[in-house]
Design a protein around this motif. Sequence first.
Motif, PDB file in Angstrom:
ATOM      1  N   UNK A 292       0.733   2.030   6.340  1.00  8.08           N
ATOM      2  CA  UNK A 292       0.900   0.717   5.778  1.00  8.08           C
ATOM      3  C   UNK A 292       2.316   0.397   5.980  1.00  8.08           C
ATOM      4  N   UNK A 293       3.294   1.189   5.678  1.00  7.75           N
ATOM      5  CA  UNK A 293       4.844   0.730   6.012  1.00  7.75           C
ATOM      6  C   UNK A 293       5.009   0.563   7.334  1.00  7.75           C
ATOM      7  N   UNK A 294       4.525   1.318   8.241  1.00  4.79           N
ATOM      8  CA  UNK A 294       5.098   0.838   9.547  1.00  4.79           C
ATOM      9  C   UNK A 294       4.512  -0.404  10.203  1.00  4.79           C
ATOM     10  N   UNK A 295       3.286  -0.515   9.811  1.00  6.68           N
ATOM     11  CA  UNK A 295       2.384  -1.702  10.022  1.00  6.68           C
ATOM     12  C   UNK A 295       2.523  -2.950   9.122  1.00  6.68           C
ATOM     13  N   UNK A 296       3.554  -2.874   8.333  1.00  6.04           N
ATOM     14  CA  UNK A 296       3.470  -3.926   7.252  1.00  6.04           C
ATOM     15  C   UNK A 296       3.553  -5.410   8.060  1.00  6.04           C
ATOM     16  N   UNK A 297       2.558  -6.229   7.414  1.00  2.52           N
ATOM     17  CA  UNK A 297       2.690  -7.718   7.734  1.00  2.52           C
ATOM     18  C   UNK A 297       3.106  -8.695   6.790  1.00  2.52           C
ATOM     19  N   UNK A 298       3.657  -9.705   6.906  1.00  6.36           N
ATOM     20  CA  UNK A 298       4.033 -10.592   5.841  1.00  6.36           C
ATOM     21  C   UNK A 298       3.922 -12.204   6.435  1.00  6.36           C
TER      22      UNK A 298
END
Length: 492
Positions: A292-298
């Motif tokens: 989740x950290x590596x593929x974080x989206x915002x």
Amino acid sequence: MSAVLDTLPTAPAAAGSPLRRRLRARLGGALETMDPRERAALVRLLGLIALVPVLLLIARRSARLPYEPSLITCYGLAVLTGTAGLLYLAYTQYDDPAVRTLRRRAPGHETFPALPKRPKVSFLLAVKDEVGNVEACVRSMAASDYPDLQIVVVDDGSRDGTGEVLDGLADELGITVIRLDRNIGKKAALVRACALADGDILMFTDSDCVLAPDAIRHCVRAMVRHPDLGAVSGHCRALNPHQSPLTRIQDVWYEGQFRIAKAAEAAYGAVTCVSGPLAAFRREAVYNYLPAWAEDRFAGAPFRFATDRQLTGYVLGQAWRGRALKQRHADSPFIAGQDHPERRWLVGYTKSARVWTNVPAHWRPFIHQQVRWKKSFIRNLFFTGGFMWRRGPVPALLYYGHALWVLAAPALVFLHLVWAPLHWAAGLTALYVAGMLLKGSIWGLAFRFDNPGDRRWRYRPLMSLLSCCVLAWLLPYAALTLRRGIWTRTPA
């Protein structure tokens, strides 16, 4: 390596008079031998005595509030109260977890899995185009006095010779180097390193940092002593404080941000940002959340900032957000291999684990750095802000109070520095500037208390002026350019 360590900034050798040094030593020794409850009560009393001038100012402002219920009076009262509160918590409630047992523990802390007496540590670093800094950093990692240490460095597509330097260090020091052909971003690069890491504790640093030889040992001691600590931040200062006035300002500011701001949060086990210069995490506390950290989206796009704050948020909030995060990446080997239960971990800070970082010496890289940090703040507000109220009233007050201060800063600066002069209210501007200088002076005196004889405390009021006159304007810009930028630092 000894040449690198010899260059580390130190406090003046003759800090204060001999009498003052003897008194401080005797007081410190007396406090250590006292009963813990008696020591805590005495420290609280001494803290209140030291804060008497600030408390008197607050009382005076409060007495005027019914007669002058203006924004200026309320704002000044809030600033003074917040400053006094932080100082009180930092100096009377904080315990260094590497030195003594914490007074406040996680609910059900007896059920948290204990670490081995000497856990294995995986020390991880991601670097891109840092040929001038990376050797000193890696050598300081390898010079640690902690015995069971695995070092993994990822070269994230460097083009300036960084990879060749790392290859030479790998042959000499026996570290593991991963060379990537293309840049994938800092978070993704660190996750590549985590895939090889087999330590009970995962530690991170930045490529422009140099660590004290005992820094890892202090972090490990804190986590072994407290199985409910899911993450620990070290204490960071500037590596190059004498390079320019700007670096001296930042050095004093760093001291306060760690020794006061992080210490206040750590008193309740709720440090909201385990900072990149020295960050230690229990494997069980973060391993399942690395995808989740590596593929974080915002905001509908991949988000490459918030490396420190976001990973800390996963430790703080996994009891409420963890299950959903893991379900989104259920096929990842970081989750399928072993699903760790969600826990209400504490997140702490140890001031005895020392690290130094090269801070920007010129305005352009400094502004770039601050914009990155503002973007991280915005993104993290939408994640950590959603559950921080569950961590308890004091951690919630510290977090949301700080967030409100940052969000309101641009409007307050515009009101005092633009609107007021244009409407012939220069007195309002002068009052605002005087208030900022007062706040900075209080923080400066705290710096002098912790670093007797160091005259750099006088730079702290300048940082307060810099924050209100320059840095506050960066928040709207950061919001408008949220998707722009890369993770590497602009050279100083």
